[in-house]
Write an enzyme that holds these catalytic residues in place. Structure first.
Site, PDB file in Angstrom:
ATOM      1  N   SER A  63      56.273  28.279  20.660  1.00 24.14           N
ATOM      2  CA  SER A  63      55.950  29.075  19.675  1.00 24.14           C
ATOM      3  C   SER A  63      56.442  30.786  19.895  1.00 24.14           C
ATOM      4  O   SER A  63      56.222  31.349  19.071  1.00 24.14           O
ATOM      5  CB  SER A  63      54.334  29.158  19.347  1.00 24.14           C
ATOM      6  OG  SER A  63      53.667  29.797  20.684  1.00 24.14           O
ATOM      7  N   LYS A  81      50.849  34.888  22.588  1.00 24.77           N
ATOM      8  CA  LYS A  81      51.324  35.224  21.219  1.00 24.77           C
ATOM      9  C   LYS A  81      51.434  36.810  21.119  1.00 24.77           C
ATOM     10  O   LYS A  81      50.800  37.752  21.979  1.00 24.77           O
ATOM     11  CB  LYS A  81      50.170  35.001  20.118  1.00 24.77           C
ATOM     12  CG  LYS A  81      49.999  33.614  20.168  1.00 24.77           C
ATOM     13  CD  LYS A  81      51.110  32.977  19.300  1.00 24.77           C
ATOM     14  CE  LYS A  81      50.894  31.505  19.210  1.00 24.77           C
ATOM     15  NZ  LYS A  81      51.192  30.495  20.303  1.00 24.77           N
TER      16      LYS A  81
END
Length: 159
Positions: free
Chosen positions: A76, A113
């Site tokens: 991701s 993230k």
């Protein structure tokens, strides 16, 4: 409220991307030769530049008692250059700011993230991936959430 799910590379588990945390050994020293000015253009004789040393404990770790390594799992964050198997150096003593790459603990899982605080006044924040195949994770007051640490370095193996 509809929350986007962030699945790791083994989507059948349905869990948030995991990070295996590792504690570093700070007492030992290992000085390695450092070439301080490597050009990405035309090559130059590297031996002329080997006059300094690099010690990961001294040069990369500013707060040893609050620093951990984490092995990244999933893709991701690939467009940020953070890939499966990379090692993230995570400093838990730093105050996270908007746009930092963080390791977050969200609803019983760790994830790595970008921290997006632009919607904080609206009552939520987002954890943004660096891969268009994944959606941001929206965090509000109903989530079990905390910033576990700020990623200060990543280490990758090329071979």
């Amino acid at each position: 409220m509809n929350k986007a799910k962030d699945n790791n590379s083994s989507s059948e588990t349905g869990t948030i991307e995991n990070i295996k945390l590792l504690k570093g050994e700070w007492l030992s020293r290992l000085s390695l030769a450092l070439a301080p000015n490597i050009k990405a253009g035309f090559p130059s004789p590297a031996d002329d530049y080997l006059r300094d040393s690099l010690d990961f404990n001294r040069d990369l770790i500013k707060n040893p008692e609050a620093t951990f390594y984490g092995r990244v799992s999933g893709d991701s964050m690939r467009d940020a250059g953070i890939n499966e198997g990379d090692i993230a150096v995570i400093d838990r003593s730093l105050q996270p700011t908007d746009g930092d790459v963080i390791v977050a603990y969200v609803n019983e899982e760790f994830t790595i993230k970008y921290l997006d605080l632009t919607h904080k006044e609206e009552g939520y924040i987002e954890l943004r991936p660096a891969n268009p195949d994944y959606s941001p994770i929206r965090i509000d007051g109903t989530d079990n959430f905390r910033v576990w640490g700020v990623v200060v370095w990543t280490i990758k193996q090329w071979k």
